[in-house]
Scaffold this active site. Structure first.
Site, PDB file in Angstrom:
ATOM      1  N   GLY A   1      30.977  41.010  26.146  1.00 36.47           N
ATOM      2  CA  GLY A   1      30.485  39.667  25.867  1.00 36.47           C
ATOM      3  C   GLY A   1      31.214  38.872  24.802  1.00 36.47           C
ATOM      4  O   GLY A   1      30.651  37.934  24.251  1.00 36.47           O
TER       5      GLY A   1
ATOM      6  N   LEU B   1      30.765  40.830  36.826  1.00 35.23           N
ATOM      7  CA  LEU B   1      31.542  41.593  37.786  1.00 35.23           C
ATOM      8  C   LEU B   1      30.995  41.628  39.209  1.00 35.23           C
ATOM      9  O   LEU B   1      31.671  42.110  40.108  1.00 35.23           O
ATOM     10  CB  LEU B   1      31.720  43.030  37.265  1.00 35.23           C
ATOM     11  CG  LEU B   1      32.403  43.125  35.899  1.00 35.23           C
ATOM     12  CD1 LEU B   1      32.571  44.574  35.493  1.00 35.23           C
ATOM     13  CD2 LEU B   1      33.733  42.396  35.877  1.00 35.23           C
TER      14      LEU B   1
ATOM     15  N   ASN C   1      34.281  30.483  36.698  1.00 35.73           N
ATOM     16  CA  ASN C   1      34.613  31.845  36.307  1.00 35.73           C
ATOM     17  C   ASN C   1      35.937  31.833  35.557  1.00 35.73           C
ATOM     18  O   ASN C   1      36.772  30.957  35.769  1.00 35.73           O
ATOM     19  CB  ASN C   1      34.748  32.713  37.563  1.00 35.73           C
ATOM     20  CG  ASN C   1      35.081  34.159  37.249  1.00 35.73           C
ATOM     21  OD1 ASN C   1      34.473  34.768  36.378  1.00 35.73           O
ATOM     22  ND2 ASN C   1      36.041  34.714  37.960  1.00 35.73           N
TER      23      ASN C   1
ATOM     24  N   HIS D   1      39.281  34.296  34.942  1.00 31.25           N
ATOM     25  CA  HIS D   1      39.955  35.493  35.451  1.00 31.25           C
ATOM     26  C   HIS D   1      41.129  35.820  34.536  1.00 31.25           C
ATOM     27  O   HIS D   1      41.877  34.913  34.152  1.00 31.25           O
ATOM     28  CB  HIS D   1      40.453  35.247  36.882  1.00 31.25           C
ATOM     29  CG  HIS D   1      41.007  36.476  37.514  1.00 31.25           C
ATOM     30  ND1 HIS D   1      40.202  37.490  37.992  1.00 31.25           N
ATOM     31  CD2 HIS D   1      42.281  36.875  37.721  1.00 31.25           C
ATOM     32  CE1 HIS D   1      40.968  38.451  38.469  1.00 31.25           C
ATOM     33  NE2 HIS D   1      42.239  38.104  38.316  1.00 31.25           N
TER      34      HIS D   1
ATOM     35  N   ASP E   1      37.596  35.149  43.434  1.00 34.34           N
ATOM     36  CA  ASP E   1      38.785  34.534  42.821  1.00 34.34           C
ATOM     37  C   ASP E   1      39.535  33.555  43.714  1.00 34.34           C
ATOM     38  O   ASP E   1      40.746  33.365  43.562  1.00 34.34           O
ATOM     39  CB  ASP E   1      39.758  35.636  42.344  1.00 34.34           C
ATOM     40  CG  ASP E   1      39.107  36.585  41.354  1.00 34.34           C
ATOM     41  OD1 ASP E   1      38.296  36.126  40.538  1.00 34.34           O
ATOM     42  OD2 ASP E   1      39.408  37.788  41.403  1.00 34.34           O
TER      43      ASP E   1
END
EC number: 2.1.2.2
Length: 193
Positions: A12, A84, A100, A102, A143
């Site tokens: 986190g 995840l 998100n 990546h 993704d």
């Protein structure tokens, strides 16, 4: 005031950087943290900042429990910060603004199973000269959502995946909160226009 809901599965550090960034903001605030791991360190980080948490399992993510809980917090933006699990289409239908981060320069090193050290190990094994971060919208595939922001970093001096991870974390902490703020500001401008 715009509401941000974070989803995280692990340590986190990104979630905490986002919480701190918006702590004194007049425009947006983190209103909740959702995690699929009851022992995730991110839950302690949220508690330390007095952010309410919702813990759920994979079935609850896909069967409506998480969606019901989200309604209580009325998010303007959902941010996956080290989350995840595949994000369900049922939530994306009701909350299309999901982003998100990546830890690589997509489309390279993306897809199922490509997260955290798996990504950095693959980058190292392929002798890449650079890697970076990609912030993107979430869609029904891992993704593959529209890119919002990318930043690269030279890793020619890195000998281990951990060294690569350190450089990538620095980029994440520096840019992720700013990109979130820019998305919220642009959506505010759109709603006024």
């Amino acid at each position: 005031m715009k509401n941000i809901v974070l989803f995280a599965s692990g340590n986190g550090s990104n979630a905490e950087e986002i919480i701190k960034y918006f702590k004194n903001s007049k425009n947006a605030k983190v209103v909740a943290l959702f995690s699929n791991k009851s022992d995730a360190k991110v839950l302690d980080r949220a508690k330390n900042h007095e952010i309410p948490s919702v813990v759920f399992n994979k079935a609850q993510l896909n069967e409506g429990f998480v969606l019901e809980q989200l309604h209580q917090f009325q998010p303007d933006l959902i941010v996956l910060a080290g989350f995840l699990l595949k994000f369900p289409e049922s939530i994306l239908k009701e909350y299309p603004k999901v982003i998100n981060i990546h830890p690589a320069l997509l489309p390279k090193y993306g897809g199922k199973g490509m997260y955290g050290m798996n990504v950095h190990q693959a980058v190292l094994e392929n002798k890449e000269k650079e890697t970076g971060i990609t912030i993107h919208y979430v869609n029904e595939h891992y993704d593959e959502g529209e890119f919002i922001f990318q930043k690269s970093v030279n890793i020619e001096d890195c000998k281990t995946p951990e060294e690569i991870a350190q450089k990538v974390h620095e980029l994440e902490h520096l840019y992720f909160p700013e990109v979130i703020a820019n998305i919220l500001m642009s959506s505010r401008a759109e709603s006024r226009g």
